[in-house]
Design an enzyme around this catalytic site. Sequence first.
Site, mmCIF file in Angstrom:
data_model
loop_
_atom_site.group_PDB
_atom_site.id
_atom_site.type_symbol
_atom_site.label_atom_id
_atom_site.label_comp_id
_atom_site.label_asym_id
_atom_site.label_seq_id
_atom_site.Cartn_x
_atom_site.Cartn_y
_atom_site.Cartn_z
ATOM 1 N N LYS A 198 0.882 -1.169 0.000
ATOM 2 C CA LYS A 198 0.000 0.000 0.000
ATOM 3 C C LYS A 198 0.923 1.224 0.000
ATOM 4 C CE LYS A 198 -4.133 1.895 0.244
ATOM 5 N NZ LYS A 198 -5.117 1.815 -0.852
ATOM 6 N N ASP A 231 -5.592 -3.054 -2.141
ATOM 7 C CA ASP A 231 -7.030 -2.985 -2.439
ATOM 8 C C ASP A 231 -7.304 -3.446 -3.867
ATOM 9 O OD1 ASP A 231 -5.639 -0.719 -3.271
ATOM 10 O OD2 ASP A 231 -7.289 0.676 -2.874
ATOM 11 N N ASP A 255 -2.339 -12.254 5.220
ATOM 12 C CA ASP A 255 -3.394 -12.907 6.002
ATOM 13 C C ASP A 255 -4.735 -12.740 5.292
ATOM 14 O OD1 ASP A 255 -4.696 -14.124 8.243
ATOM 15 O OD2 ASP A 255 -5.276 -12.115 8.916
ATOM 16 N N ASP A 259 -7.060 -15.648 2.717
ATOM 17 C CA ASP A 259 -8.455 -16.083 2.922
ATOM 18 C C ASP A 259 -9.257 -15.893 1.639
ATOM 19 O OD1 ASP A 259 -7.978 -16.657 5.633
ATOM 20 O OD2 ASP A 259 -9.895 -15.809 6.267
HETATM 21 C C1 IPM Z 1 -3.647 -17.288 9.785
HETATM 22 C C2 IPM Z 1 -4.555 -16.959 10.934
HETATM 23 C C3 IPM Z 1 -3.756 -16.313 12.051
HETATM 24 C C4 IPM Z 1 -3.137 -15.043 11.505
HETATM 25 C C5 IPM Z 1 -4.576 -16.027 13.315
HETATM 26 C C6 IPM Z 1 -5.205 -17.280 13.879
HETATM 27 C C7 IPM Z 1 -3.755 -15.343 14.363
HETATM 28 O O1 IPM Z 1 -5.614 -16.170 10.515
HETATM 29 O O2 IPM Z 1 -2.684 -18.042 9.984
HETATM 30 O O3 IPM Z 1 -3.915 -16.792 8.691
HETATM 31 O O4 IPM Z 1 -3.781 -13.980 11.499
HETATM 32 O O5 IPM Z 1 -1.989 -15.101 11.071
HETATM 33 MG MG MG Z 2 -5.676 -15.831 8.439
#
Ligand code: IPM
Ligand code: MG
Length: 370
Positions: A198, A231, A255, A259
């Site tokens: 960013k 973003d 992180d 996801d």
């Molecule tokens: C990940 C998880 C962890 C992180 C959490 C559980 C602390 O979300 O490994 O991605 O944020 O790194």
């Molecule tokens: Mg995570």
Amino acid sequence: MKKYIAVLAGDGIGPEIMKEGLKVLDVLAKKFGHTFEYKEALVGGCAYDKYGHPLPDETKTICNNADAIYFGAVGGPKWENLPAELTPERGALLPLRAIYGLFANLRPAVIFGPLADAASLKSDRLKGGLDILIVRELTGGVYFGKNKVKSITLKEGTVQGEYAVDYMIYSVPEIQRIAKVACEAAMKRSKKLTSIDKANILESSKLWRKVIVDYVQKNYPQIQLNHMYVDNAAMQLATNPKQFDVIVTENMFGDILSDLASAITGSIGMLPSASLSETGFGLFEPIHGSAPDIAGQGKANPLAQILSGAMMLKYAFGLGKESNAIEQAIMAVLEDGYRTGDIASAATPKDKILSTSGMGSKVAEYLTKI
Ligand code: IPM
Ligand code: MG
């Protein structure tokens, strides 16, 4: 080969999926003539309940003596309101990453062909599959900058009442060493690297970009490097993920984006990870959390845990062939139509929807046949 593995199943669905991970490793060991010795230890909320700390000394000793750490998941509502340093995340998982210097977090986001239907994108955007490697910096940035809070002085009158501060800090060597990991990975793949930051706002990102550019120019001029703001990267991942090959990014962006990448591949229950130190020591864990809402119901998808075991074989023990065998077994199971609930579709016949242990056993069964 004989290896000593610290097994830290943790909380929530952790123990259920770990059981399946070990089931598959046992079959693998037998098949290829290896010996894996497991040493189980408590971590996270369950460790807090027993020892008053989420990362007790007993657990650290077991990890210190192990060749690798095989990790499930930690956390849950029961422990959310403890003081920060006693929560499963900040009292156990982050310290484990820090103690062992696990700065390089590899998160492959791969679509297993048969799962294209479960993916959140229309299949034309995923034609030919998807194979992205997210290289997330894991021991720096805002996750570890919090202890600087005390040294902050705010101009008088600008702060009233309660406030909170998190520092996002990166130093040049921290960026260089993750750049090296990402470049080495890119060289083995398509030599394409996207660095996500960013830099239009954050100083830490401006430094990030400068160091990445310098590092790549100097050491890997053959790599095609491009940059993206985080973003925009989120939008690009959600709409045109196939433009990416290797992504390198800082801790929190990694992180969040991992996801998102997992949802693109079908389910967060599918994504494994390897967290490696400079010496190659590693912790292997699924990217998902402990999912307390479904814990103990046999609904959790164990494949990310099993795939994390495959990454352990490859990265910690150098057992590439064995690692591939697990991936092949999973592919065959999926090709034959077996699913856990999270990756099932309306068209999946009921008898092909498996429980956590049903899926683990199916992978183990297919592995013996490979
Ligand atoms: C990940 C998880 C962890 C992180 C959490 C559980 C602390 O979300 O490994 O991605 O944020 O790194
Ligand atoms: Mg995570």
